[in-house]
Design a protein around this motif. Sequence first.
Motif, short mmCIF file in Angstrom:
data_model
loop_
_atom_site.label_atom_id
_atom_site.label_comp_id
_atom_site.label_asym_id
_atom_site.label_seq_id
_atom_site.Cartn_x
_atom_site.Cartn_y
_atom_site.Cartn_z
N PRO A 43 0.83 -1.21 0.00
CA PRO A 43 0.00 0.00 0.00
C PRO A 43 0.87 1.26 0.00
O PRO A 43 2.05 1.22 0.36
N ASP A 44 0.27 2.39 -0.39
CA ASP A 44 1.01 3.65 -0.48
C ASP A 44 1.72 4.03 0.81
O ASP A 44 2.85 4.51 0.78
N ASP A 45 1.07 3.82 1.97
CA ASP A 45 1.73 4.19 3.23
C ASP A 45 2.93 3.28 3.50
O ASP A 45 3.93 3.72 4.04
N ILE A 89 4.79 1.94 1.09
CA ILE A 89 5.80 2.41 0.14
C ILE A 89 6.50 3.65 0.71
O ILE A 89 7.72 3.77 0.65
N ALA A 90 5.71 4.57 1.28
CA ALA A 90 6.28 5.80 1.83
C ALA A 90 7.27 5.51 2.95
O ALA A 90 8.29 6.19 3.08
N LYS A 134 8.45 8.45 -5.37
CA LYS A 134 8.19 7.07 -4.96
C LYS A 134 7.95 6.18 -6.18
O LYS A 134 7.54 6.66 -7.25
N ALA A 158 4.87 1.21 -8.29
CA ALA A 158 4.33 -0.02 -7.71
C ALA A 158 5.44 -0.75 -6.98
O ALA A 158 6.59 -0.73 -7.41
N SER A 173 10.11 -3.64 -7.27
CA SER A 173 9.56 -2.30 -7.44
C SER A 173 9.72 -1.83 -8.87
O SER A 173 10.62 -2.26 -9.59
#
Length: 186
Positions: free
Chosen positions: A47-49, A51-52, A60, A63, A75
């Motif tokens: 999920p985005d969080d 990844i962050a 970023k 995917a 990635s």
Amino acid sequence: MRILSILFFLTLSLVGLAQPAANVKLTNTKLGTGLAVGVPSNFVAMPDDGIAVKFPSPRKPIAVYTDPSGRVDFSVAVRTTTFESMDYAVLSKVYKASIQRLYTKVDFLKEDIRTVNGREFIFFEFVSTLTDNRRSSQLPPIKKYQTIQYAIKGPEVYVFTFTAPAEEQRQWQPTGLAVMNGINLK
């Protein structure tokens, strides 16, 4: 006779460990117009969080897929570039130097310009070591097995990275190579 038996069983065990990339099960995943990747079937999209946290950067990846343990990642990132496809030989040297600057030590296993699904890619396979050289640091070096592929499409460079712990290289190398061969960029 006893030595022959030991050698036979040793050979069988090594054959069992070295699975060919063809046995790796990939799920074809479309990431946008003209881009599909083969993702190991047991990997999940981060999920985005997540990844962050794992990839703290203003740019970023588009995917990231990770194994159930969260230790192995694949990635996909896109960056703007001024290079053109005819510059792959020069770009290969630039990216190799960039990789070497990122880590304390890099052992390149393979570097190549190759064609995958009709598209040229710059390919690197290596083991990286990152050491914290601060005098007060007690942290052990971080060693990773990595495969990276770069491809230019218009004004953008696509960066595909597969990363696993170096101590698990034998287990993950067939998967990393299969993933790199499963990229379809039109």
